[in-house]
Design a protein around this motif. Structure first.
Motif, short mmCIF file in Angstrom:
data_model
loop_
_atom_site.label_atom_id
_atom_site.label_comp_id
_atom_site.label_asym_id
_atom_site.label_seq_id
_atom_site.Cartn_x
_atom_site.Cartn_y
_atom_site.Cartn_z
N LYS A 1 0.87 -1.30 0.00
CA LYS A 1 0.03 -0.01 0.03
C LYS A 1 0.95 1.28 -0.17
O LYS A 1 0.55 2.05 -0.79
N MET A 2 2.05 1.37 0.75
CA MET A 2 2.80 2.37 0.80
C MET A 2 3.69 2.51 -0.74
O MET A 2 3.56 3.79 -1.10
N GLU A 3 3.96 1.50 -1.11
CA GLU A 3 4.58 1.74 -2.60
C GLU A 3 3.56 2.22 -3.75
O GLU A 3 3.97 3.07 -4.43
N LEU A 4 2.33 1.62 -3.55
CA LEU A 4 1.29 2.30 -4.42
C LEU A 4 0.93 3.81 -4.34
O LEU A 4 1.10 4.49 -5.13
N CYS A 5 1.03 4.38 -2.94
CA CYS A 5 0.64 5.64 -2.71
C CYS A 5 2.05 6.51 -3.08
O CYS A 5 1.56 7.39 -3.77
N ASN A 6 3.24 5.94 -2.89
CA ASN A 6 4.53 6.69 -3.54
C ASN A 6 4.39 6.67 -4.92
O ASN A 6 5.10 7.86 -5.38
N SER A 7 3.81 5.83 -5.64
CA SER A 7 4.08 5.83 -6.97
C SER A 7 2.75 6.15 -8.02
O SER A 7 2.88 6.26 -9.04
N ARG A 8 1.62 6.39 -7.20
CA ARG A 8 0.25 6.55 -7.85
C ARG A 8 0.48 7.85 -9.01
O ARG A 8 0.08 7.88 -10.14
N ARG A 9 1.15 9.02 -8.79
CA ARG A 9 1.25 10.11 -9.36
C ARG A 9 2.04 9.85 -10.69
O ARG A 9 1.71 10.16 -11.55
N GLY A 10 3.20 9.33 -10.52
CA GLY A 10 3.98 8.86 -11.47
C GLY A 10 3.47 7.91 -12.63
O GLY A 10 3.43 8.12 -13.77
N ILE A 11 2.68 6.80 -11.99
CA ILE A 11 2.06 6.10 -13.00
C ILE A 11 0.96 6.53 -13.75
O ILE A 11 0.82 6.38 -15.08
N LEU A 12 0.19 7.58 -12.95
CA LEU A 12 -0.96 8.11 -13.63
C LEU A 12 -0.44 9.13 -14.65
O LEU A 12 -1.13 9.35 -16.08
N MET A 13 0.50 9.95 -14.38
CA MET A 13 1.07 10.84 -15.58
C MET A 13 1.65 10.07 -16.43
O MET A 13 1.36 10.49 -17.81
N THR A 14 2.57 9.04 -16.49
CA THR A 14 2.79 8.19 -17.64
C THR A 14 1.87 7.69 -18.42
O THR A 14 1.91 7.66 -19.69
N LEU A 15 0.88 7.09 -17.69
CA LEU A 15 -0.38 6.47 -18.51
C LEU A 15 -1.06 7.58 -19.35
O LEU A 15 -1.31 7.41 -20.59
N ILE A 16 -1.38 8.73 -18.86
CA ILE A 16 -1.74 9.74 -19.63
C ILE A 16 -0.79 10.44 -20.70
O ILE A 16 -1.51 10.54 -21.91
N ILE A 17 0.24 10.66 -20.42
CA ILE A 17 1.22 11.04 -21.51
C ILE A 17 1.18 9.91 -22.75
O ILE A 17 1.12 10.12 -23.97
N THR A 18 1.34 8.68 -22.22
CA THR A 18 1.66 7.60 -23.19
C THR A 18 0.37 7.25 -23.94
O THR A 18 0.51 7.31 -25.34
N LEU A 19 -0.95 7.15 -23.73
CA LEU A 19 -1.96 7.04 -24.16
C LEU A 19 -2.32 8.28 -25.17
O LEU A 19 -2.98 8.30 -26.18
N GLY A 20 -2.18 9.49 -24.56
CA GLY A 20 -2.37 10.59 -25.13
C GLY A 20 -1.44 10.73 -26.50
O GLY A 20 -1.81 10.79 -27.59
N PHE A 21 -0.23 10.43 -26.28
CA PHE A 21 0.67 10.45 -27.41
C PHE A 21 0.28 9.27 -28.59
O PHE A 21 0.23 9.49 -29.73
N LEU A 22 -0.25 8.10 -28.15
CA LEU A 22 -0.62 7.19 -28.99
C LEU A 22 -2.06 7.60 -29.88
O LEU A 22 -2.22 7.35 -31.14
N PHE A 23 -2.70 8.25 -29.11
CA PHE A 23 -4.12 8.65 -29.73
C PHE A 23 -3.82 9.81 -30.65
O PHE A 23 -4.24 9.74 -31.76
#
Length: 248
Positions: A15-37
Protein backbone atom coordinates in the motif's frame (compact mmCIF):
# COMPACT_ATOMS: atom_id res chain seq x y z
CA UNK A 1 13.64 -9.70 11.23
CA UNK A 2 12.48 -13.06 12.53
CA UNK A 3 9.87 -13.65 9.82
CA UNK A 4 10.63 -13.74 6.12
CA UNK A 5 7.07 -13.05 5.06
CA UNK A 6 4.05 -11.70 6.91
CA UNK A 7 0.89 -11.07 4.89
CA UNK A 8 -0.28 -8.10 6.95
CA UNK A 9 3.12 -6.43 6.94
CA UNK A 10 3.48 -7.11 3.23
CA UNK A 11 0.07 -5.57 2.55
CA UNK A 12 1.06 -2.38 4.35
CA UNK A 13 4.33 -2.19 2.38
CA UNK A 14 2.48 -2.74 -0.89
CA UNK A 15 0.00 0.00 0.00
CA UNK A 16 2.85 2.39 0.82
CA UNK A 17 4.62 1.68 -2.48
CA UNK A 18 1.40 2.22 -4.43
CA UNK A 19 0.76 5.55 -2.70
CA UNK A 20 4.30 6.71 -3.43
CA UNK A 21 4.07 5.76 -7.12
CA UNK A 22 0.48 6.62 -8.03
CA UNK A 23 1.23 10.10 -9.39
CA UNK A 24 4.09 8.93 -11.58
CA UNK A 25 2.05 6.00 -12.93
CA UNK A 26 -0.95 8.24 -13.65
CA UNK A 27 1.16 10.84 -15.47
CA UNK A 28 2.88 8.11 -17.49
CA UNK A 29 -0.43 6.59 -18.55
CA UNK A 30 -1.85 9.97 -19.59
CA UNK A 31 1.24 10.91 -21.60
CA UNK A 32 1.59 7.48 -23.22
CA UNK A 33 -2.04 7.04 -24.22
CA UNK A 34 -2.30 10.66 -25.29
CA UNK A 35 0.72 10.22 -27.55
CA UNK A 36 -0.72 7.04 -29.04
CA UNK A 37 -4.07 8.71 -29.66
CA UNK A 38 -2.93 11.99 -31.19
CA UNK A 39 0.21 10.83 -33.00
CA UNK A 40 -0.38 7.14 -33.63
CA UNK A 41 -4.10 7.40 -34.43
CA UNK A 42 -5.07 10.89 -35.58
CA UNK A 43 -1.86 12.02 -37.30
CA UNK A 44 -0.65 8.70 -38.68
CA UNK A 45 -3.17 8.65 -41.59
CA UNK A 46 -2.17 12.23 -42.46
CA UNK A 47 1.52 11.35 -42.83
CA UNK A 48 0.75 8.01 -44.51
CA UNK A 49 -2.02 8.50 -47.11
CA UNK A 50 -1.77 4.86 -48.20
CA UNK A 51 -2.65 3.59 -44.74
CA UNK A 52 -5.72 1.35 -44.83
CA UNK A 53 -5.70 -0.48 -41.47
CA UNK A 54 -5.15 0.80 -37.95
CA UNK A 55 -3.89 -1.85 -35.51
CA UNK A 56 -2.85 -1.43 -31.88
CA UNK A 57 -0.51 -4.37 -31.21
CA UNK A 58 2.74 -2.62 -32.15
CA UNK A 59 1.87 0.39 -29.99
CA UNK A 60 0.90 -1.87 -27.11
CA UNK A 61 4.15 -3.83 -27.16
CA UNK A 62 6.35 -0.75 -27.54
CA UNK A 63 4.75 1.22 -24.70
CA UNK A 64 4.40 -1.84 -22.45
CA UNK A 65 8.10 -2.60 -22.70
CA UNK A 66 9.42 0.96 -22.59
CA UNK A 67 7.33 2.19 -19.65
CA UNK A 68 7.64 -1.12 -17.82
CA UNK A 69 11.42 -1.12 -18.09
CA UNK A 70 11.61 2.46 -16.84
CA UNK A 71 9.36 1.67 -13.87
CA UNK A 72 11.42 -1.42 -13.09
CA UNK A 73 14.61 0.66 -13.15
CA UNK A 74 13.03 2.99 -10.58
CA UNK A 75 11.95 0.14 -8.31
CA UNK A 76 14.46 0.90 -5.55
CA UNK A 77 14.90 4.61 -6.25
CA UNK A 78 15.02 5.43 -2.51
CA UNK A 79 18.51 3.90 -2.37
CA UNK A 80 19.85 6.65 -4.66
CA UNK A 81 19.84 9.18 -1.81
CA UNK A 82 21.57 8.49 1.49
CA UNK A 83 18.80 9.97 3.68
CA UNK A 84 15.99 8.20 1.85
CA UNK A 85 18.11 5.06 1.71
CA UNK A 86 18.39 4.83 5.49
CA UNK A 87 14.64 5.33 5.88
CA UNK A 88 13.81 2.78 3.20
CA UNK A 89 16.25 0.09 4.31
CA UNK A 90 15.27 0.40 7.98
CA UNK A 91 11.56 -0.14 7.39
CA UNK A 92 10.25 -2.99 9.60
CA UNK A 93 9.96 -5.41 6.68
CA UNK A 94 12.11 -8.28 5.48
CA UNK A 95 14.34 -8.19 2.41
CA UNK A 96 12.10 -10.69 0.66
CA UNK A 97 9.02 -8.54 1.26
CA UNK A 98 10.85 -5.47 -0.04
CA UNK A 99 11.93 -7.28 -3.19
CA UNK A 100 8.67 -9.17 -3.74
CA UNK A 101 6.55 -6.02 -3.44
CA UNK A 102 8.50 -4.25 -6.18
CA UNK A 103 8.48 -7.32 -8.41
CA UNK A 104 4.73 -7.66 -7.96
CA UNK A 105 4.15 -4.00 -8.82
CA UNK A 106 6.55 -3.65 -11.75
CA UNK A 107 5.97 -7.08 -13.31
CA UNK A 108 2.52 -8.54 -12.67
CA UNK A 109 0.89 -5.30 -11.51
CA UNK A 110 2.08 -3.21 -14.44
CA UNK A 111 1.33 -5.98 -16.93
CA UNK A 112 -2.27 -6.52 -15.81
CA UNK A 113 -3.04 -2.85 -15.18
CA UNK A 114 -1.61 -1.55 -18.45
CA UNK A 115 -3.20 -4.31 -20.54
CA UNK A 116 -6.64 -3.58 -19.10
CA UNK A 117 -6.28 0.19 -19.48
CA UNK A 118 -4.90 -0.19 -23.02
CA UNK A 119 -7.84 -2.41 -23.99
CA UNK A 120 -10.28 0.24 -22.73
CA UNK A 121 -8.29 2.89 -24.59
CA UNK A 122 -8.57 0.96 -27.88
CA UNK A 123 -12.36 0.82 -27.52
CA UNK A 124 -12.48 4.61 -27.27
CA UNK A 125 -9.79 5.15 -29.91
CA UNK A 126 -11.50 2.93 -32.48
CA UNK A 127 -14.84 4.65 -31.92
CA UNK A 128 -13.31 8.10 -32.27
CA UNK A 129 -11.17 7.03 -35.23
CA UNK A 130 -14.17 5.77 -37.21
CA UNK A 131 -15.78 9.19 -36.86
CA UNK A 132 -12.69 11.01 -38.13
CA UNK A 133 -11.55 8.47 -40.74
CA UNK A 134 -14.61 6.45 -41.86
CA UNK A 135 -12.70 5.02 -44.83
CA UNK A 136 -10.13 3.24 -42.61
CA UNK A 137 -10.49 -0.16 -40.97
CA UNK A 138 -9.81 -0.21 -37.23
CA UNK A 139 -8.84 -3.57 -35.80
CA UNK A 140 -9.91 -4.54 -32.31
CA UNK A 141 -7.28 -5.23 -29.67
CA UNK A 142 -7.54 -8.70 -28.11
CA UNK A 143 -5.71 -8.98 -24.75
CA UNK A 144 -5.52 -12.77 -25.01
CA UNK A 145 -4.35 -13.11 -28.60
CA UNK A 146 -1.21 -15.10 -29.37
CA UNK A 147 0.78 -11.94 -30.14
CA UNK A 148 -0.27 -10.26 -26.89
CA UNK A 149 0.46 -13.30 -24.73
CA UNK A 150 3.88 -13.73 -26.32
CA UNK A 151 4.65 -10.06 -25.60
CA UNK A 152 3.54 -10.51 -21.99
CA UNK A 153 5.78 -13.53 -21.56
CA UNK A 154 8.72 -11.72 -23.12
CA UNK A 155 8.13 -8.70 -20.86
CA UNK A 156 8.18 -10.84 -17.72
CA UNK A 157 11.57 -12.24 -18.74
CA UNK A 158 13.24 -9.00 -19.83
CA UNK A 159 11.77 -6.95 -16.99
CA UNK A 160 13.75 -9.02 -14.50
CA UNK A 161 16.99 -7.66 -16.00
CA UNK A 162 16.02 -4.07 -15.26
CA UNK A 163 14.83 -5.01 -11.78
CA UNK A 164 18.26 -6.50 -11.09
CA UNK A 165 19.86 -3.33 -12.45
CA UNK A 166 17.73 -1.21 -10.13
CA UNK A 167 18.98 -3.21 -7.14
CA UNK A 168 22.65 -2.77 -8.06
CA UNK A 169 22.89 0.65 -9.75
CA UNK A 170 22.11 3.41 -7.31
CA UNK A 171 21.84 6.18 -9.90
CA UNK A 172 20.78 6.17 -13.56
CA UNK A 173 19.78 2.51 -13.36
CA UNK A 174 17.94 2.50 -16.70
CA UNK A 175 20.78 3.78 -18.94
CA UNK A 176 23.38 1.78 -17.01
CA UNK A 177 21.37 -1.40 -17.45
CA UNK A 178 20.97 -0.69 -21.17
CA UNK A 179 24.71 -0.09 -21.49
CA UNK A 180 25.42 -3.36 -19.68
CA UNK A 181 23.08 -5.21 -22.02
CA UNK A 182 24.72 -3.68 -25.10
CA UNK A 183 28.21 -4.62 -23.91
CA UNK A 184 27.10 -8.13 -22.95
CA UNK A 185 25.38 -8.62 -26.32
CA UNK A 186 28.51 -7.40 -28.15
CA UNK A 187 30.75 -9.84 -26.27
CA UNK A 188 28.33 -12.74 -26.86
CA UNK A 189 28.08 -11.80 -30.54
CA UNK A 190 31.84 -11.83 -30.96
CA UNK A 191 32.15 -15.19 -29.20
CA UNK A 192 29.37 -16.67 -31.35
CA UNK A 193 30.99 -15.32 -34.50
CA UNK A 194 34.40 -16.87 -33.78
CA UNK A 195 32.83 -20.22 -32.89
CA UNK A 196 30.43 -20.39 -35.83
CA UNK A 197 32.13 -18.50 -38.65
CA UNK A 198 33.49 -21.69 -40.22
CA UNK A 199 30.02 -23.24 -40.35
CA UNK A 200 28.49 -20.62 -42.63
CA UNK A 201 28.64 -20.80 -46.39
CA UNK A 202 28.58 -17.22 -47.56
CA UNK A 203 27.83 -18.27 -51.13
CA UNK A 204 24.50 -19.90 -50.32
CA UNK A 205 21.31 -18.16 -49.33
CA UNK A 206 20.86 -18.43 -45.52
CA UNK A 207 17.75 -20.35 -44.50
CA UNK A 208 16.36 -22.22 -41.52
CA UNK A 209 16.99 -25.67 -42.99
CA UNK A 210 20.67 -24.88 -43.44
CA UNK A 211 20.82 -23.56 -39.87
CA UNK A 212 19.32 -26.79 -38.47
CA UNK A 213 22.13 -28.83 -40.00
CA UNK A 214 24.82 -26.87 -38.15
CA UNK A 215 26.51 -28.40 -35.12
CA UNK A 216 25.69 -25.30 -33.07
CA UNK A 217 21.95 -25.69 -33.55
CA UNK A 218 21.43 -27.88 -30.41
CA UNK A 219 23.29 -25.28 -28.38
CA UNK A 220 20.97 -22.59 -29.72
CA UNK A 221 17.98 -24.64 -28.60
CA UNK A 222 19.46 -24.95 -25.11
CA UNK A 223 20.10 -21.20 -24.98
CA UNK A 224 16.53 -20.52 -26.09
CA UNK A 225 15.10 -22.65 -23.29
CA UNK A 226 17.52 -21.07 -20.81
CA UNK A 227 16.30 -17.63 -21.89
CA UNK A 228 12.65 -18.48 -21.28
CA UNK A 229 13.04 -20.46 -18.06
CA UNK A 230 16.34 -19.55 -16.33
CA UNK A 231 17.06 -15.89 -17.10
CA UNK A 232 14.23 -14.43 -15.03
CA UNK A 233 14.87 -16.53 -11.86
CA UNK A 234 18.58 -15.74 -12.13
CA UNK A 235 17.90 -11.99 -12.34
CA UNK A 236 15.44 -12.22 -9.44
CA UNK A 237 18.12 -13.83 -7.30
CA UNK A 238 20.65 -11.16 -8.35
CA UNK A 239 18.17 -8.41 -7.45
CA UNK A 240 17.33 -9.98 -4.09
CA UNK A 241 20.94 -10.44 -2.99
CA UNK A 242 21.83 -6.99 -4.33
CA UNK A 243 19.14 -5.53 -2.09
CA UNK A 244 20.41 -7.48 0.90
CA UNK A 245 23.93 -6.23 0.19
CA UNK A 246 22.70 -2.65 0.33
CA UNK A 247 21.08 -3.34 3.68
CA UNK A 248 24.43 -4.46 5.04
Amino acid sequence: MTHVFNIKRFGLLLKMELCNSRRGILMTLIITLGFLFFVGLLLNPVFDPNLAVIEHYSGYHFTLFLCGFIFSSLAFRETCDSLHCYRYLTLPVSSFERFFSMWLLTAIGWLVCYTLIFWLYTLFANSAGRLVYPHLRFEAFHPFSASTLLGMRLYLVLQSIFLAGAAHFRKYAFPKTLLTLVLFAAVCGLIAYFFMRNQFNVQCEPNMEHFRTMSAYPLCLVLREAFWWLLAPLCWAIAYFGLKEQEV
